[in-house]
Design an enzyme around this catalytic site. Structure first.
Site, PDB file in Angstrom:
ATOM      1  N   ARG A   1      20.099 -14.618  24.253  1.00 10.67           N
ATOM      2  CA  ARG A   1      19.176 -14.127  25.274  1.00 10.67           C
ATOM      3  C   ARG A   1      19.403 -12.522  25.389  1.00 10.67           C
ATOM      4  O   ARG A   1      18.807 -12.465  26.894  1.00 10.67           O
ATOM      5  CB  ARG A   1      18.651 -15.481  26.193  1.00 10.67           C
ATOM      6  CG  ARG A   1      19.013 -15.403  27.120  1.00 10.67           C
ATOM      7  CD  ARG A   1      17.935 -16.413  27.645  1.00 10.67           C
ATOM      8  NE  ARG A   1      17.661 -18.500  27.310  1.00 10.67           N
ATOM      9  CZ  ARG A   1      17.025 -18.796  27.674  1.00 10.67           C
ATOM     10  NH1 ARG A   1      15.759 -18.181  28.679  1.00 10.67           N
ATOM     11  NH2 ARG A   1      17.599 -20.409  27.319  1.00 10.67           N
TER      12      ARG A   1
ATOM     13  N   ARG B   1      11.007 -15.780  35.344  1.00 13.94           N
ATOM     14  CA  ARG B   1      12.034 -16.312  33.970  1.00 13.94           C
ATOM     15  C   ARG B   1      11.057 -14.835  32.538  1.00 13.94           C
ATOM     16  O   ARG B   1      11.348 -14.555  31.324  1.00 13.94           O
ATOM     17  CB  ARG B   1      11.649 -16.946  33.657  1.00 13.94           C
ATOM     18  CG  ARG B   1      12.469 -18.377  33.888  1.00 13.94           C
ATOM     19  CD  ARG B   1      11.868 -19.834  34.204  1.00 13.94           C
ATOM     20  NE  ARG B   1      11.737 -20.385  32.709  1.00 13.94           N
ATOM     21  CZ  ARG B   1      11.118 -21.439  32.718  1.00 13.94           C
ATOM     22  NH1 ARG B   1      10.593 -22.421  33.941  1.00 13.94           N
ATOM     23  NH2 ARG B   1      11.315 -21.584  31.490  1.00 13.94           N
TER      24      ARG B   1
ATOM     25  N   LYS C   1      11.206 -24.274  21.984  1.00 11.88           N
ATOM     26  CA  LYS C   1      12.701 -23.696  21.500  1.00 11.88           C
ATOM     27  C   LYS C   1      12.897 -25.214  21.422  1.00 11.88           C
ATOM     28  O   LYS C   1      12.662 -25.645  20.700  1.00 11.88           O
ATOM     29  CB  LYS C   1      13.258 -22.863  22.264  1.00 11.88           C
ATOM     30  CG  LYS C   1      12.738 -22.074  21.857  1.00 11.88           C
ATOM     31  CD  LYS C   1      13.288 -20.738  22.770  1.00 11.88           C
ATOM     32  CE  LYS C   1      13.721 -21.257  24.349  1.00 11.88           C
ATOM     33  NZ  LYS C   1      12.638 -20.898  24.847  1.00 11.88           N
TER      34      LYS C   1
ATOM     35  N   ARG D   1       4.740 -29.836  31.900  1.00 11.61           N
ATOM     36  CA  ARG D   1       6.288 -30.278  30.944  1.00 11.61           C
ATOM     37  C   ARG D   1       6.370 -30.769  32.021  1.00 11.61           C
ATOM     38  O   ARG D   1       6.884 -31.615  33.071  1.00 11.61           O
ATOM     39  CB  ARG D   1       7.223 -28.940  30.331  1.00 11.61           C
ATOM     40  CG  ARG D   1       8.386 -29.848  30.310  1.00 11.61           C
ATOM     41  CD  ARG D   1       9.071 -28.577  29.741  1.00 11.61           C
ATOM     42  NE  ARG D   1       9.281 -27.832  29.705  1.00 11.61           N
ATOM     43  CZ  ARG D   1      10.203 -26.728  30.044  1.00 11.61           C
ATOM     44  NH1 ARG D   1      10.546 -26.432  29.194  1.00 11.61           N
ATOM     45  NH2 ARG D   1      10.292 -25.996  30.850  1.00 11.61           N
TER      46      ARG D   1
ATOM     47  N   ARG E   1      11.435 -29.699  35.921  1.00 10.35           N
ATOM     48  CA  ARG E   1      11.727 -28.642  35.991  1.00 10.35           C
ATOM     49  C   ARG E   1      12.137 -27.963  37.274  1.00 10.35           C
ATOM     50  O   ARG E   1      10.505 -27.942  37.577  1.00 10.35           O
ATOM     51  CB  ARG E   1      12.104 -27.985  34.943  1.00 10.35           C
ATOM     52  CG  ARG E   1      13.381 -28.685  33.552  1.00 10.35           C
ATOM     53  CD  ARG E   1      13.176 -27.583  32.588  1.00 10.35           C
ATOM     54  NE  ARG E   1      13.518 -26.357  32.298  1.00 10.35           N
ATOM     55  CZ  ARG E   1      13.539 -25.804  31.849  1.00 10.35           C
ATOM     56  NH1 ARG E   1      13.711 -26.006  30.372  1.00 10.35           N
ATOM     57  NH2 ARG E   1      13.038 -24.798  31.588  1.00 10.35           N
TER      58      ARG E   1
END
Ligand code: AP5
Ligand code: MG
Length: 223
Positions: free
Chosen positions: A90, A176, A15, A132, A165
């Site tokens: 969400r 998550r 996203k 990431r 992160r």
């Protein structure tokens, strides 16, 4: 607000990667609740502390916090022509809250947002998340597994520091995903019934997804 785009999809589905590109090309604000909440956490405010207690467990931050952040952000001048919402709404509750916010502040209410759903199997995503890195200066997103960086700690675009992160561990990622399937996935049905959903295959490479995304926007606008 004439150009309204909403992005939903599981953690790591791309996203942020796609909405940053769209924001630049379409000159629309990229409103990413995850980043706005991480900014609140970094500021050390009471709201940030509260948000962090949910984020570190992979849970949704309470709706009153998120609704306030979104409404304040949508009222800024740069959102007059439209917006790109990344990771909001969400939950069903947030979708109805957004309906109310738009009823109140949007003078182009007859134009419904287009909702892009990024479809990709969960197995692919944990690997994307743990690899990431994000630039602390310009926000660029990298994947250490699929992109070759000269220095894995320095952003090749701006020289900023690359960081990982805190919620990008396998343990939090699994939580998550659970939150996503329980609370966010029902939105696919809601927006399908409203005729607003466009499903994109998010397992493809970044440039192909972007081509399909911008093609779908042109198609949707024409129809
Ligand atoms: P948030 O920051 O929104 O996290 P998320 O939804 O879990 O999604 P991510 O940002 O992890 O993934 P992404 O889809 O943006 O993927 P990206 O492009 O970075 O939210 C964090 C937390 O904040 C939540 O858990 C919650 O606690 C809270 N929160 C946020 N919004 C909230 C709300 N509305 N209400 C309540 N609480 C909220 O890509 C991931 C990786 O994959 C990168 O390394 C990238 O380089 C790579 N990649 C991207 N595309 C591809 C591709 N096509 N092929 C290969 N690699 C790719
Ligand atoms: Mg993101």
């Amino acid at each position: 607000m004439k150009q309204k785009y909403i992005f939903i999809g599981p953690p790591g589905s791309g996203k942020g990667t796609q909405t940053k590109m769209l924001s630049k090309d379409f000159n629309l604000p990229h409103i990413d609740t995850g980043s706005l909440l991480r900014d609140a956490v970094a500021s050390g405010s009471e709201e940030g502390k509260l948000a962090n207690s949910f984020m570190e467990k992979g849970q949704l931050v309470p709706i009153d916090v998120v609704s306030r952040i979104i409404k304040n952000r949508l009222l800024k001048d740069d959102a007059k022509e439209g917006f790109i919402l990344d990771g909001y709404p969400r939950s069903m509750e947030q979708a109805y809250a957004l309906d109310e916010i738009l009823k109140e502040i949007d003078s182009d209410r007859n134009i419904e947002p287009i909702v892009f759903y990024f479809d990709v199997a969960e197995e692919k995503l944990v690997e994307r998340l743990v690899n990431r890195r994000s630039c602390s200066e310009c926000g660029a997103i990298y994947n250490l597994k699929t992109m070759t960086l000269e220095n894995e700690n320095i952003c090749p675009k701006c020289g900023g520091k690359l960081t990982k992160r805190e919620d990008d561990t396998e343990e939090v990622a699994i939580k998550r995903f659970r939150t996503y399937f329980n609370e966010t996935a029902p939105l696919i049905d809601l927006y399908t019934k409203r005729g607003q959903l466009v499903k994109l295959d998010a397992s493809l490479d970044i440039n192909t997804i972007y081509k399909n995304l911008t093609g779908a926007i042109k198609e949707y606008v024409r129809s």
